[in-house]
Design an enzyme around this catalytic site. Sequence first.
Site, PDB file in Angstrom:
ATOM      1  N   ARG A   1       0.818  -1.223   0.000  1.00  0.00           N
ATOM      2  CA  ARG A   1       0.000   0.000   0.000  1.00  0.00           C
ATOM      3  C   ARG A   1       0.846   1.265   0.000  1.00  0.00           C
ATOM      4  O   ARG A   1       0.462   2.267  -0.586  1.00  0.00           O
ATOM      5  CB  ARG A   1      -0.908   0.018   1.235  1.00  0.00           C
ATOM      6  CG  ARG A   1      -2.095  -0.880   1.099  1.00  0.00           C
ATOM      7  CD  ARG A   1      -2.859  -0.962   2.400  1.00  0.00           C
ATOM      8  NE  ARG A   1      -3.679  -2.152   2.406  1.00  0.00           N
ATOM      9  CZ  ARG A   1      -4.029  -2.816   3.495  1.00  0.00           C
ATOM     10  NH1 ARG A   1      -3.643  -2.415   4.678  1.00  0.00           N
ATOM     11  NH2 ARG A   1      -4.774  -3.883   3.405  1.00  0.00           N
TER      12      ARG A   1
ATOM     13  N   TYR B   1      -8.297  -4.486  -4.772  1.00  0.00           N
ATOM     14  CA  TYR B   1      -7.205  -5.309  -4.214  1.00  0.00           C
ATOM     15  C   TYR B   1      -6.384  -4.540  -3.171  1.00  0.00           C
ATOM     16  O   TYR B   1      -6.678  -3.403  -2.869  1.00  0.00           O
ATOM     17  CB  TYR B   1      -6.338  -5.929  -5.313  1.00  0.00           C
ATOM     18  CG  TYR B   1      -5.526  -5.004  -6.192  1.00  0.00           C
ATOM     19  CD1 TYR B   1      -5.318  -3.667  -5.891  1.00  0.00           C
ATOM     20  CD2 TYR B   1      -4.925  -5.509  -7.354  1.00  0.00           C
ATOM     21  CE1 TYR B   1      -4.556  -2.861  -6.701  1.00  0.00           C
ATOM     22  CE2 TYR B   1      -4.157  -4.696  -8.175  1.00  0.00           C
ATOM     23  CZ  TYR B   1      -3.978  -3.382  -7.839  1.00  0.00           C
ATOM     24  OH  TYR B   1      -3.225  -2.583  -8.641  1.00  0.00           O
ATOM     25  N   GLU B   2      -5.386  -5.204  -2.621  1.00  0.00           N
ATOM     26  CA  GLU B   2      -4.559  -4.654  -1.521  1.00  0.00           C
ATOM     27  C   GLU B   2      -5.440  -4.211  -0.351  1.00  0.00           C
ATOM     28  O   GLU B   2      -5.175  -3.214   0.307  1.00  0.00           O
ATOM     29  CB  GLU B   2      -3.705  -3.472  -2.012  1.00  0.00           C
ATOM     30  CG  GLU B   2      -2.878  -3.773  -3.250  1.00  0.00           C
ATOM     31  CD  GLU B   2      -1.407  -4.028  -2.969  1.00  0.00           C
ATOM     32  OE1 GLU B   2      -1.018  -4.056  -1.789  1.00  0.00           O
ATOM     33  OE2 GLU B   2      -0.660  -4.230  -3.942  1.00  0.00           O
ATOM     34  N   GLY B   3      -6.511  -4.962  -0.083  1.00  0.00           N
ATOM     35  CA  GLY B   3      -7.495  -4.575   0.928  1.00  0.00           C
ATOM     36  C   GLY B   3      -8.495  -3.649   0.267  1.00  0.00           C
ATOM     37  O   GLY B   3      -8.101  -2.612  -0.293  1.00  0.00           O
TER      38      GLY B   3
ATOM     39  N   ASN C   1      -9.972  -0.655   4.113  1.00  0.00           N
ATOM     40  CA  ASN C   1      -8.961   0.361   4.434  1.00  0.00           C
ATOM     41  C   ASN C   1      -9.572   1.577   5.123  1.00  0.00           C
ATOM     42  O   ASN C   1      -8.950   2.179   5.996  1.00  0.00           O
ATOM     43  CB  ASN C   1      -8.195   0.768   3.172  1.00  0.00           C
ATOM     44  CG  ASN C   1      -7.035  -0.178   2.919  1.00  0.00           C
ATOM     45  OD1 ASN C   1      -6.052  -0.167   3.656  1.00  0.00           O
ATOM     46  ND2 ASN C   1      -7.151  -1.019   1.910  1.00  0.00           N
TER      47      ASN C   1
END
Length: 583
Positions: free
Chosen positions: A264, A399-401, A406
Amino acid sequence: MTQTQAPVRGGQFLTSAATPDEVFIREDLTDEQRLFGQTAAEFMQKEVLPVVQRLYEHDWTLTRRLLKRAADLDLLRLEVPPAYGGLGLDLISASYVGEQIAINPSFGGSLGAHTSIGTLPLVYFGNDEQKARYLPRLSNGELVAAYALTETQSGSDALAARTAATLTPDGRHYLLNGQKMWITNGGFADLFTIFAKVDGEKFTAFLVERGMGVVSGRDETKLGLDGSSTTALTLDNVKVPVENVLGTIGQGHRVAFNILNLGRVKLGARNMSGVRMALNHSVKYARERRQFGKAIAEFGLIKQKLAGMAIRGFVGDAMSYRALGDVDRALDSGDRADGPLVLKTIEGFSVECSINKVWTSEALAWAVDEGVQVFGGNGYSREFPLERMYRDARITRIYEGTNEINRMLVPTRLLKQQPHLFTAERARAALAAQSPVPSPQSLLSAEREYVARLKRLAIALLGHASATYGDGLKEEQEVLAQIADIVIETYATESALARAEKMAARGDGRASLATDIAQAYTNEAADRVAVATRQVVAALNTRGADPSFAAGVWRLTAHAGVDGIAALRRIANAVIEAGKYPL
Ligand SMILES: Cc1cc2nc3c(=O)[nH]c(=O)nc-3n(C[C@H](O)[C@H](O)[C@H](O)COP(=O)(O)OP(=O)(O)OC[C@H]3O[C@@H](n4cnc5c(N)ncnc54)[C@H](O)[C@@H]3O)c2cc1C
């Protein structure tokens, strides 16, 4: 890194002001950092873009060949420690390279999955023997890596994974059984970091070679990223030697979550690459396309879109490079070879990582959407570039949470990191405090004073919400999300101001444009903050909050602002004159 200031601690931005000399800005990139970026940019222009159609047709042999070529240019070894054939560079350098590679999100996805989520688990959690066995071959492009966390039934709730790891009776292997979903590079990767539960409960990471029995599904038919391989993986008694347990049994969550944080912090720069591209295509088209006897770039409503993209490009870069600079500086104050220390430091910046992830992915979404609009019907056509950009950008909010996850992480992490800051007492103190008197010397003094109030607002609202809901606050996602947005706007606005001030202080010729952008952004942020505040205050009132609280809060949200319409016109005119993103 050339910065000499004392390191900033993660989560500190709500209680101290970021001064211009303290923040890293894109204009601070060193010649060496720019050189790596230039190598990557030339590689993309000369070797990837000309053949990209074949990637869209799933020619994964070509993807592998391009990855090998990237390795020959050192682009796969940037973050690998020197002891294992890498360059051990800082995060700023790696992100700046990532920014160049991101001009094609499909190939960027393949390369990023290899170098980041594919390779970094081994860098930070591998033992010496594992690193020596795999890292040199990952760095030279002989092996391609992938990261397999997600399953059909477990995405955001990653720890609910069902893939099982069972020790064989002779104690020498684990047998992995289960299925993974959505794995980038899944169709051709050689080495996978796979998460599975030992004895059905101990969540653990394993280094798994394809030859141990991993079977890939067919390539998914996706909305975007047509030129990157995304497949399921079937694990049917995959026999993994016990030496290939990565990290500690039962500690797989540490691998998974730390690698997400690492991803992130670098993602923002990549997203901004997309914003700049959307703007560059849009302004070129708007200058050429004529309607009603003039170029559409001359219409106020088209100017608004071009200016909006430029603003997002500037603010997003300011946020991303500020966070990268802060993390790099914190890492420089310790030993970069000390894996646990590096991860602890980056984890300390998890709020900033989530802020950047949410803000930059939504800025990109806005830019490609308005880019399609600038192109009109042609924006909807596969013959023009915005259609693909629009599709490719969508994944960045997933993606990436996901952005929902987030957003929740921002206030919940703040509460965990600094419980003493978010209490009823501190909330009252934040409301009562006096704002610093604006300095007439700075063009941005009114905005600075507003940001100082925003910080008090965020502390007051989160402290008050925490006192009002107690443990039940985590169930009040709608309230938390509004508070998250206020915190996000605080970080974004302050980053933009600091970048503009730093440019002005060094006499940068584009400083007045940067000042316009910072002021215009503060205007927009103030509108969003007012809406979010109204919703939080209303929810707290329903729960019987003291009415004087609402009155105190409104004092913090007022911002007279500048003539936003005129500022946006000036920004758009600078874009149109330059024919591209002007900063
Ligand atoms: C192109 C692509 C590439 C990918 N690459 C990889 C990869 O290489 N490796 C890998 O492991 N995974 C990968 N993924 C998977 C990706 O990380 C997941 O899709 C993502 O984490 C979301 O999980 P999910 O799809 O199961 O959605 P879900 O978790 O089912 O979420 C569905 C919706 O519910 C929301 N939601 C879920 N929980 C909450 C909550 N607590 N509060 C509020 N809202 C919530 C989500 O935000 C989302 O809007 C990839 C996915 C895609 C599409």
